[in-house]
Write a protein that holds these residues in place. Structure first.
Motif, PDB file in Angstrom:
ATOM      1  N   GLY A  25      -9.874   5.984   7.325  1.00 16.21           N
ATOM      2  CA  GLY A  25      -9.610   5.098   8.444  1.00 16.21           C
ATOM      3  C   GLY A  25      -9.575   3.629   8.071  1.00 16.21           C
ATOM      4  N   THR A  26      -9.811   3.329   6.794  1.00  9.48           N
ATOM      5  CA  THR A  26      -9.866   1.930   6.356  1.00  9.48           C
ATOM      6  C   THR A  26      -8.921   1.717   5.173  1.00  9.48           C
ATOM      7  OG1 THR A  26     -12.141   1.732   7.155  1.00  9.48           O
ATOM      8  CG2 THR A  26     -11.395   0.060   5.611  1.00  9.48           C
ATOM      9  N   LEU A  27      -9.354   2.025   3.966  1.00 10.42           N
ATOM     10  CA  LEU A  27      -8.468   1.884   2.813  1.00 10.42           C
ATOM     11  C   LEU A  27      -7.432   3.002   2.757  1.00 10.42           C
ATOM     12  CD1 LEU A  27      -7.652   0.547   0.107  1.00 10.42           C
ATOM     13  CD2 LEU A  27      -9.345   2.037  -0.995  1.00 10.42           C
ATOM     14  N   LEU A  28      -7.858   4.222   3.016  1.00 11.24           N
ATOM     15  CA  LEU A  28      -6.964   5.370   2.867  1.00 11.24           C
ATOM     16  C   LEU A  28      -5.902   5.383   3.959  1.00 11.24           C
ATOM     17  CD1 LEU A  28      -9.479   8.221   1.923  1.00 11.24           C
ATOM     18  CD2 LEU A  28      -8.418   6.469   0.463  1.00 11.24           C
ATOM     19  N   ASP A  29      -4.738   5.935   3.626  1.00  9.47           N
ATOM     20  CA  ASP A  29      -3.643   5.983   4.595  1.00  9.47           C
ATOM     21  C   ASP A  29      -3.832   7.145   5.570  1.00  9.47           C
ATOM     22  OD1 ASP A  29      -2.832   8.332   3.280  1.00  9.47           O
ATOM     23  OD2 ASP A  29      -1.227   7.337   2.160  1.00  9.47           O
ATOM     24  N   GLY A  30      -2.831   7.410   6.382  1.00  8.62           N
ATOM     25  CA  GLY A  30      -2.937   8.461   7.383  1.00  8.62           C
ATOM     26  C   GLY A  30      -3.051   9.847   6.816  1.00  8.62           C
ATOM     27  N   ASP A  31      -2.727  10.023   5.537  1.00  7.55           N
ATOM     28  CA  ASP A  31      -2.873  11.309   4.850  1.00  7.55           C
ATOM     29  C   ASP A  31      -4.120  11.347   3.973  1.00  7.55           C
ATOM     30  OD1 ASP A  31      -0.451  12.408   5.883  1.00  7.55           O
ATOM     31  OD2 ASP A  31       0.673  11.198   4.434  1.00  7.55           O
ATOM     32  N   SER A  32      -5.032  10.391   4.188  1.00  9.38           N
ATOM     33  CA  SER A  32      -6.289  10.297   3.428  1.00  9.38           C
ATOM     34  C   SER A  32      -6.052  10.091   1.945  1.00  9.38           C
ATOM     35  CB  SER A  32      -7.173  11.536   3.670  1.00  9.38           C
ATOM     36  OG  SER A  32      -7.568  11.599   5.028  1.00  9.38           O
ATOM     37  N   ARG A  33      -5.027   9.321   1.624  1.00 12.77           N
ATOM     38  CA  ARG A  33      -4.714   9.002   0.231  1.00 12.77           C
ATOM     39  C   ARG A  33      -4.843   7.498  -0.008  1.00 12.77           C
ATOM     40  NH1 ARG A  33       0.909  12.547  -0.194  1.00 12.77           N
ATOM     41  NH2 ARG A  33      -0.067  14.622  -0.022  1.00 12.77           N
ATOM     42  N   ILE A  34      -5.146   7.145  -1.254  1.00  9.36           N
ATOM     43  CA  ILE A  34      -5.141   5.733  -1.630  1.00  9.36           C
ATOM     44  C   ILE A  34      -3.688   5.273  -1.723  1.00  9.36           C
ATOM     45  CG2 ILE A  34      -5.772   4.047  -3.397  1.00  9.36           C
ATOM     46  CD1 ILE A  34      -8.012   5.974  -4.251  1.00  9.36           C
ATOM     47  N   PRO A  35      -3.293   4.248  -0.975  1.00  9.54           N
ATOM     48  CA  PRO A  35      -1.888   3.796  -1.044  1.00  9.54           C
ATOM     49  C   PRO A  35      -1.516   3.359  -2.458  1.00  9.54           C
ATOM     50  CG  PRO A  35      -3.034   2.798   0.827  1.00  9.54           C
ATOM     51  CD  PRO A  35      -4.086   3.461  -0.014  1.00  9.54           C
ATOM     52  N   GLU A  36      -0.302   3.656  -2.854  1.00  7.44           N
ATOM     53  CA  GLU A  36       0.156   3.302  -4.200  1.00  7.44           C
ATOM     54  C   GLU A  36       0.064   1.800  -4.449  1.00  7.44           C
ATOM     55  OE1 GLU A  36       1.017   5.008  -6.936  1.00  7.44           O
ATOM     56  OE2 GLU A  36       0.255   6.744  -5.833  1.00  7.44           O
ATOM     57  N   GLY A  37       0.264   1.009  -3.410  1.00  9.46           N
ATOM     58  CA  GLY A  37       0.207  -0.434  -3.576  1.00  9.46           C
ATOM     59  C   GLY A  37      -1.173  -0.972  -3.881  1.00  9.46           C
ATOM     60  N   PHE A  38      -2.201  -0.122  -3.773  1.00  9.50           N
ATOM     61  CA  PHE A  38      -3.556  -0.593  -4.054  1.00  9.50           C
ATOM     62  C   PHE A  38      -3.766  -0.876  -5.536  1.00  9.50           C
ATOM     63  CE2 PHE A  38      -7.788   0.647  -5.606  1.00  9.50           C
ATOM     64  CZ  PHE A  38      -8.553  -0.340  -5.008  1.00  9.50           C
ATOM     65  N   TRP A  39      -3.182  -0.069  -6.408  1.00  9.30           N
ATOM     66  CA  TRP A  39      -3.525  -0.144  -7.838  1.00  9.30           C
ATOM     67  C   TRP A  39      -3.154  -1.478  -8.477  1.00  9.30           C
ATOM     68  CZ3 TRP A  39      -7.054   3.192  -8.336  1.00  9.30           C
ATOM     69  CH2 TRP A  39      -6.998   4.400  -7.644  1.00  9.30           C
ATOM     70  N   PRO A  40      -1.978  -2.037  -8.211  1.00  8.92           N
ATOM     71  CA  PRO A  40      -1.720  -3.379  -8.775  1.00  8.92           C
ATOM     72  C   PRO A  40      -2.642  -4.445  -8.195  1.00  8.92           C
ATOM     73  CG  PRO A  40       0.122  -2.651  -7.396  1.00  8.92           C
ATOM     74  CD  PRO A  40      -0.745  -1.465  -7.608  1.00  8.92           C
ATOM     75  N   LEU A  41      -3.057  -4.289  -6.939  1.00 10.69           N
ATOM     76  CA  LEU A  41      -4.005  -5.248  -6.367  1.00 10.69           C
ATOM     77  C   LEU A  41      -5.375  -5.109  -7.032  1.00 10.69           C
ATOM     78  CD1 LEU A  41      -3.185  -5.064  -2.547  1.00 10.69           C
ATOM     79  CD2 LEU A  41      -2.534  -6.844  -4.177  1.00 10.69           C
ATOM     80  N   LEU A  42      -5.778  -3.879  -7.344  1.00  9.86           N
ATOM     81  CA  LEU A  42      -7.042  -3.673  -8.056  1.00  9.86           C
ATOM     82  C   LEU A  42      -7.004  -4.369  -9.409  1.00  9.86           C
ATOM     83  CD1 LEU A  42      -9.833  -2.364  -8.384  1.00  9.86           C
ATOM     84  CD2 LEU A  42      -8.661  -0.315  -9.273  1.00  9.86           C
ATOM     85  N   GLU A  43      -5.881  -4.258 -10.096  1.00  6.84           N
ATOM     86  CA  GLU A  43      -5.754  -4.917 -11.404  1.00  6.84           C
ATOM     87  C   GLU A  43      -5.842  -6.439 -11.251  1.00  6.84           C
ATOM     88  OE1 GLU A  43      -2.700  -5.054 -15.246  1.00  6.84           O
ATOM     89  OE2 GLU A  43      -2.378  -3.621 -13.601  1.00  6.84           O
ATOM     90  N   ARG A  44      -5.233  -6.971 -10.204  1.00  4.26           N
ATOM     91  CA  ARG A  44      -5.311  -8.417  -9.965  1.00  4.26           C
ATOM     92  C   ARG A  44      -6.743  -8.841  -9.630  1.00  4.26           C
ATOM     93  NH1 ARG A  44      -0.842 -10.017  -5.624  1.00  4.26           N
ATOM     94  NH2 ARG A  44      -1.798 -12.076  -5.929  1.00  4.26           N
ATOM     95  N   MET A  45      -7.454  -8.024  -8.857  1.00 11.49           N
ATOM     96  CA  MET A  45      -8.855  -8.344  -8.549  1.00 11.49           C
ATOM     97  C   MET A  45      -9.699  -8.341  -9.821  1.00 11.49           C
ATOM     98  SD  MET A  45      -9.842  -6.612  -4.856  1.00 11.49           S
ATOM     99  CE  MET A  45      -8.975  -5.049  -5.030  1.00 11.49           C
ATOM    100  N   GLN A  46      -9.485  -7.344 -10.655  1.00 15.91           N
ATOM    101  CA  GLN A  46     -10.254  -7.261 -11.894  1.00 15.91           C
ATOM    102  C   GLN A  46      -9.977  -8.468 -12.787  1.00 15.91           C
ATOM    103  OE1 GLN A  46      -8.873  -3.363 -13.057  1.00 15.91           O
ATOM    104  NE2 GLN A  46     -10.673  -2.335 -12.213  1.00 15.91           N
ATOM    105  N   GLN A  47      -8.727  -8.878 -12.866  1.00 18.24           N
ATOM    106  CA  GLN A  47      -8.379 -10.039 -13.679  1.00 18.24           C
ATOM    107  C   GLN A  47      -9.001 -11.315 -13.130  1.00 18.24           C
ATOM    108  OE1 GLN A  47      -4.089  -9.859 -13.670  1.00 18.24           O
ATOM    109  NE2 GLN A  47      -4.005  -8.353 -15.343  1.00 18.24           N
ATOM    110  N   ALA A  48      -9.197 -11.353 -11.798  1.00 16.81           N
ATOM    111  CA  ALA A  48      -9.794 -12.532 -11.164  1.00 16.81           C
ATOM    112  C   ALA A  48     -11.315 -12.472 -11.137  1.00 16.81           C
ATOM    113  CB  ALA A  48      -9.260 -12.672  -9.738  1.00 16.81           C
TER     114      ALA A  48
END
Length: 299
Positions: A25-48
């Motif tokens: 109901g928050t990060l996961l999409d309507g199919d209870s999956r992590i959206p594909e667009g999350f992974w590049p954002l995770l990499e940007r967060m880690q770099q920051a």
């Protein structure tokens, strides 16, 4: 508190060092999956140098399966705050007394359930989750949240004898509305233990003083991060307390009304990738401070 609806032009000018997000109901999409667009954002967060923290009722093994390759030394709030991991190291474990767990097992086993309620129990141990039902619909529901799962003929074995484990919480699943039997069945435990509605079909019974907020506080202390540097996202009642641990608190547009009342901002719904949109705006503002807010039109 009156939450402000977030738009792409909302200033996100804090020195954010940690982002904490509920899953369903928050990060996961309507199919209870992590959206594909999350992974590049995770990499940007880690770099920051921003710590991303999944906060969930799921067990730690499930969260590591979901994020492990991208977060090999990650931080997690698992089992609704009963197990906290900071950068790969367990920093907090809260367990229930064995006699209390046995009482919870007996309450459900002896219950005269209302018609239409098909209820099962998961004993959530530190090393595994345990169930005594083997029917496919129930097992499939459990495996969504508990990847390390063992079958026991008698659930008492989870806390007795050779199989004894430290039990973090007891989860009750109802194929109907879990609140109908749970409120009555487990009412005698209230005061000593929390009976937390964590979804339309799930109730967690756990230590009276433990919740996701305590998990966030433990990570802040361990990692030297302040509430003013913390961004938190949630949608359901088991997220309620943790919103107070971060100055940048977001309820999803699909959130339970009580959660919205506790948040500073309202993010777009999980089905509209609200968490990703806010994180991306925060990272853009961080990477381009001179243009933040100026180049965005309101949603």
């Amino acid at each position: 508190m009156s939450a402000t609806r977030w738009t792409a032009s909302t200033p996100l000018d804090g020195d954010i060092s940690m982002v904490v997000a509920d899953m369903d109901g928050t990060l996961l999409d309507g199919d209870s999956r992590i959206p594909e667009g999350f992974w590049p954002l995770l990499e940007r967060m880690q770099q920051a140098g921003i710590e991303f923290v999944p906060a969930s009722g799921r067990q730690i093994f499930t969260l590591r399966d979901m994020f492990g390759e991208a977060m090999p030394s990650g931080s997690f709030i698992a089992e609704n705050g009963n197990l906290v991991v900071a950068q790969g190291h367990t920093v907090s474990v809260t367990a229930l007394p064995a006699d209390a767990v046995m009482r919870m097992i007996d309450i459900l086993a002896l219950a005269d359930l209302p018609q239409g309620h098909d209820v099962g129990m998961v004993v959530c141990g530190e090393h595994s989750a345990y169930i005594n039902r083997r029917d496919t619909p129930f097992v499939d529901e459990c495996r969504k949240y508990y990847h390390r799962l063992e079958f026991l003929d008698d659930l008492h074995e989870a806390v007795t004898g050779e199989r004894a484990d430290r039990v973090l919480k007891v989860a009750v699943f109802d194929f109907g509305d879990v609140r109908v039997p749970a409120d009555e069945l487990f009412a005698p435990l209230r005061g000593q233990y929390q009976v937390v509605v964590s979804g339309a079909h799930w109730v967690d019974i756990m230590d009276v003083n433990t919740d996701k907020r305590r998990g966030v506080l433990a990570l802040q202390q361990q990692l030297g991060i302040t509430p003013a540097q913390t961004m938190v996202f949630g949608d359901y009642l088991n997220d309620l307390q943790m919103l107070g641990a971060g100055q940048w608190s977001f309820a999803m547009a699909n959130a339970y009304p009580d959660v919205v009342d506790q948040a500073r901002f309202i993010a777009p719904a999980n089905t509209d990738q609200g968490v990703l949109r806010v994180i991306e705006a925060m990272l853009d503002a961080r990477e381009n401070p001179e243009s933040s807010g100026a180049s965005h039109a309101a949603d």
